[in-house]
Scaffold this active site. Structure first.
Site, PDB file in Angstrom:
ATOM      1  N   GLN A 172      18.427  14.612  52.026  1.00 29.68           N
ATOM      2  CA  GLN A 172      18.368  14.905  53.548  1.00 29.68           C
ATOM      3  C   GLN A 172      17.094  16.079  53.449  1.00 29.68           C
ATOM      4  O   GLN A 172      17.128  16.857  52.551  1.00 29.68           O
ATOM      5  CB  GLN A 172      19.565  15.531  53.910  1.00 29.68           C
ATOM      6  CG  GLN A 172      19.503  15.901  55.534  1.00 29.68           C
ATOM      7  CD  GLN A 172      19.219  14.792  56.580  1.00 29.68           C
ATOM      8  OE1 GLN A 172      19.858  13.646  56.067  1.00 29.68           O
ATOM      9  NE2 GLN A 172      18.592  14.863  57.823  1.00 29.68           N
ATOM     10  N   ASP A 178      15.226   5.505  52.359  1.00 32.68           N
ATOM     11  CA  ASP A 178      14.540   6.133  53.240  1.00 32.68           C
ATOM     12  C   ASP A 178      13.156   5.726  53.454  1.00 32.68           C
ATOM     13  O   ASP A 178      12.494   5.735  54.224  1.00 32.68           O
ATOM     14  CB  ASP A 178      14.365   7.588  53.027  1.00 32.68           C
ATOM     15  CG  ASP A 178      15.101   8.754  53.687  1.00 32.68           C
ATOM     16  OD1 ASP A 178      15.395   8.157  54.922  1.00 32.68           O
ATOM     17  OD2 ASP A 178      15.529   9.671  53.176  1.00 32.68           O
ATOM     18  N   LYS A 210      26.191  10.171  58.770  1.00 34.56           N
ATOM     19  CA  LYS A 210      25.948   9.078  58.049  1.00 34.56           C
ATOM     20  C   LYS A 210      27.052   8.638  57.098  1.00 34.56           C
ATOM     21  O   LYS A 210      27.269   7.383  56.955  1.00 34.56           O
ATOM     22  CB  LYS A 210      24.742   9.525  56.846  1.00 34.56           C
ATOM     23  CG  LYS A 210      23.232   9.438  57.642  1.00 34.56           C
ATOM     24  CD  LYS A 210      22.198  10.204  57.047  1.00 34.56           C
ATOM     25  CE  LYS A 210      20.946  10.442  57.584  1.00 34.56           C
ATOM     26  NZ  LYS A 210      20.087  11.300  57.286  1.00 34.56           N
TER      27      LYS A 210
HETATM   28  N1  GUN Z   1      15.451  14.668  58.120  1.00 33.59           N
HETATM   29  C1  GUN Z   1      15.093  14.163  59.402  1.00 33.59           C
HETATM   30  N2  GUN Z   1      14.911  12.991  59.498  1.00 33.59           N
HETATM   31  C2  GUN Z   1      15.078  12.330  57.914  1.00 33.59           C
HETATM   32  C3  GUN Z   1      15.126  11.068  57.521  1.00 33.59           C
HETATM   33  O1  GUN Z   1      14.834  10.046  58.032  1.00 33.59           O
HETATM   34  N3  GUN Z   1      15.430  10.968  56.308  1.00 33.59           N
HETATM   35  C4  GUN Z   1      15.764  12.255  55.411  1.00 33.59           C
HETATM   36  N4  GUN Z   1      16.050  11.708  54.309  1.00 33.59           N
HETATM   37  N5  GUN Z   1      15.993  13.229  56.105  1.00 33.59           N
HETATM   38  C5  GUN Z   1      15.480  13.496  57.271  1.00 33.59           C
END
Ligand code: GUN
Length: 297
Positions: free
Chosen positions: A99, A122, A55
């Site tokens: 996350q 998100d 990311k």
């Molecule tokens: N962990 C797995 N997929 C995601 C996601 O789309 N967003 C976040 N914040 N954590 C994740």
């Protein structure tokens, strides 16, 4: 029967990241604004560390600011909430992503609810969930949004098509169903308790598999010509001791029947980060009231 078209998520996501990079340049030149994304990682889960690293890399590539906060596994919920409060108030941060999963001693829902809804890139905050469900303008979760983009790129209008979403998670299944409904599909949400699942799937023109079970959806469940979006990413062990990534769909079988299908890897996966960057630039535009600048991306 000809084999299915393979939907290229690597190519589509690269094009989307290019569009985001262009928008970031425009915002800098015209408004002196640099979109900023804060990513919070708690603990040392290796998969999460890889996601967070990617990311950051992609955010920097498109010209954004990236703020990374890595906290020890034993950080208190209060400390995490204090960090989020600071990010909420920081004008250089336009998007916040915590996350998941979080360690068990932290209430993930409470953390999600602490993020300012307009910075919740998100799309997990109840305000954004409600906006999606009621047809308003909020932040849409990245993986379903990326899946929808691939579907529309391949099919054009989805109006009137029968869609089935296999899986009812808050991160993928439920928001995906709402997005398909918004596109005038007739939507079924199937899950582990669904009766006659193969028959349900056989009725669908669009199949979105998001159950997290390796290769559960078989080729003979697929209606000939249907479009298959495989959201699953499962690592399975091979007899020779190595491992490989597979989706929730038996790809070799399904591609003989489907009209189009996303591969794993290289399908939905790369769309998730591209949509996170897209959401961050949209969030920055909205926070600075740059009307119309979040359209068409
Ligand atoms: N962990 C797995 N997929 C995601 C996601 O789309 N967003 C976040 N914040 N954590 C994740």
């Amino acid at each position: 029967m000809t084999e299915a078209k393979i939907i290229d998520g690597n190519l589509f996501s690269a094009q989307l990241r290019d569009k985001v990079a262009q928008r970031v340049r425009d915002m800098g030149l015209r408004h002196r604004i640099t979109p900023g994304l804060a990513v919070v990682l708690v603990g040392e889960d290796p998969a999460s560390q890889v996601y967070v690293r990617n990311k950051r890399k992609r955010a920097v590539e498109v010209g954004m600011r990236s703020f990374e906060h890595t906290l020890e596994t034993d950080v208190t919920e209060h400390e995490l909430l204090t960090l989020i409060a600071g990010l909420n108030d920081d004008p250089e941060v336009h998007g916040i992503l915590v996350q998941l999963p979080l360690p068990k001693h932290i209430d993930a829902q409470k953390v999600i609810e602490a993020i300012r809804p307009d910075k919740d890139v998100d799309g997990f905050h109840p305000w954004n969930v409600g906006m999606l469900a009621s047809g308003g303008v909020g932040m849409v979760p990245c993986t379903p949004l990326g899946s929808l983009m691939l579907l529309k790129d391949h099919l054009g209008s989805l109006t009137g098509l029968k869609a089935i979403v296999v899986g009812r998670s808050n991160i993928v299944g439920k928001p995906m169903a709402h997005l398909l409904l918004r596109e005038d599909c007739t939507v079924t949400i199937a899950h582990s308790r669904t009766r006659d699942l193969p028959d349900e799937v056989r009725r669908a023109d669009i199949v979105v598999a998001a159950v997290g079970r390796p290769e559960m959806v078989r080729g003979d469940w697929i209606k000939p010509g249907a479009t298959v979006i495989d959201v699953g990413i499962n690592r399975i062990a091979l007899p020779d001791g190595k491992s490989k990534l597979v989706g929730d769909v038996r790809f070799d079988e399904a591609k003989q029947v489907a009209g189009a299908i996303t591969p794993v890897p290289g399908g939905v996966g790369p769309m998730t980060i591209a949509c996170l960057l897209r959401n961050t630039v949209v969030a920055a535009a909205r926070q600075h009231r740059l009307h119309g600048e979040d359209e068409g991306i």
